[in-house]
Design a protein around this motif. Structure first.
Motif, PDB file in Angstrom:
ATOM      1  N   LEU A  15       0.830  -1.198   0.000  1.00  0.00           N
ATOM      2  CA  LEU A  15       0.000   0.000   0.000  1.00  0.00           C
ATOM      3  C   LEU A  15       0.868   1.253   0.000  1.00  0.00           C
ATOM      4  N   THR A  16       0.341   2.315  -0.587  1.00  0.00           N
ATOM      5  CA  THR A  16       1.075   3.578  -0.622  1.00  0.00           C
ATOM      6  C   THR A  16       0.297   4.728   0.005  1.00  0.00           C
ATOM      7  N   ASP A  17      -1.032   4.611   0.063  1.00  0.00           N
ATOM      8  CA  ASP A  17      -1.841   5.684   0.627  1.00  0.00           C
ATOM      9  C   ASP A  17      -1.704   5.706   2.148  1.00  0.00           C
ATOM     10  N   PRO A  18      -1.268   6.828   2.732  1.00  0.00           N
ATOM     11  CA  PRO A  18      -1.032   6.886   4.181  1.00  0.00           C
ATOM     12  C   PRO A  18      -2.265   6.568   5.019  1.00  0.00           C
ATOM     13  N   ASP A  19      -3.432   7.035   4.591  1.00  0.00           N
ATOM     14  CA  ASP A  19      -4.654   6.757   5.351  1.00  0.00           C
ATOM     15  C   ASP A  19      -5.009   5.268   5.320  1.00  0.00           C
ATOM     16  N   GLU A  20      -4.843   4.664   4.155  1.00  0.00           N
ATOM     17  CA  GLU A  20      -5.133   3.237   4.017  1.00  0.00           C
ATOM     18  C   GLU A  20      -4.140   2.403   4.824  1.00  0.00           C
ATOM     19  N   ILE A  21      -2.896   2.825   4.803  1.00  0.00           N
ATOM     20  CA  ILE A  21      -1.866   2.124   5.585  1.00  0.00           C
ATOM     21  C   ILE A  21      -2.193   2.202   7.072  1.00  0.00           C
ATOM     22  N   ALA A  22      -2.565   3.395   7.538  1.00  0.00           N
ATOM     23  CA  ALA A  22      -2.888   3.589   8.950  1.00  0.00           C
ATOM     24  C   ALA A  22      -4.082   2.739   9.362  1.00  0.00           C
ATOM     25  N   ARG A  23      -5.104   2.701   8.501  1.00  0.00           N
ATOM     26  CA  ARG A  23      -6.290   1.901   8.798  1.00  0.00           C
ATOM     27  C   ARG A  23      -5.942   0.423   8.880  1.00  0.00           C
TER      28      ARG A  23
END
Length: 218
Positions: A15-23
């Motif tokens: 994953l590269t999207d920070p929000d998706e990674i955090a979730r």
């Protein structure tokens, strides 16, 4: 030591999207902790199933933490890795499996003669020293160490924040203790006493909070 220790490996994350990674990290964190408790429950108060640290347990806990985040979730790294913020150079990928087996053997052979704090501290240090994964080494080391501590104490430890959560909330003492153990090994000694003291204080804090909570409901 200053700064934040972090793995730097050649394998790219999924994953590269920070929000998706955090979730995903938050979801996996819950999943890994629940698995940690399940493993502990399997061995606590069960004389017929004495605890033995196995590489398969370590891989299970890593997969839970990195599932959907990294292509090597649940497998040893196959590339070199460095630790940002640390002078320690982990062993080459070809030696990871051998080092893990040696670590498990140390714990299993010393199970009846060493105390819980020493065994948990040793695992916490040694897994970070080996750095067997491309990512998620710290999360997995803290989970495995907590399993070892709880199994040796023969208890599903009450109270919060748990030791892994306490470490995650303030990593500097943890990093400093890891560096101290690394330095002792460079001098030819296995000495995880700084980590033992840290874990002892954190265990006391966790259990004290449990006692306070219990007394508040009386």
């Amino acid at each position: 030591m200053s700064g934040d220790r972090h793995s730097v490996a050649e394998t790219a994350a999924l994953l590269t999207d920070p929000d998706e990674i955090a979730r995903r990290e938050a979801e996996n964190g819950i999943r890994q902790f629940n698995l940690t408790l399940d493993i502990i429950r399997t061995h606590v108060k069960d004389a017929e199933r004495p605890f033995r640290l196995r590489s398969s347990t370590i891989l299970q806990l890593h997969k839970a933490a990195l599932d959907g985040l990294h292509p090597l979730a649940g497998t040893w790294r196959n590339t070199p890795v460095t630790i940002g913020g640390s002078g320690h150079k982990p062993p080459e990928a070809a030696f990871v499996s051998e080092e893990i087996e040696a670590m498990c053997a140390y714990v299993n052979e010393h199970w009846s003669t060493s105390n819980a704090l020493h065994l948990a501290a040793y695992v916490l240090w040694k897994l970070n020293w080996i750095h067997p994964f491309s990512d998620g080494n710290g999360r997995t080391a803290r989970a495995v160490s907590y399993v070892v501590l709880s199994a040796k104490l023969d208890s599903l430890l009450p109270g919060a924040p748990t030791i892994p959560d306490q470490i995650a909330s303030n990593k500097k003492p943890y990093y400093d203790a890891l560096e101290a153990a690394d330095g002792q090994l460079t001098a030819g000694k296995i000495d995880v006493s700084t980590l033992e003291k840290m874990l002892d204080a954190m265990l006391a804090h966790q259990l004290l909070n449990a006692a306070k909570q219990a007394s508040g409901h009386q």
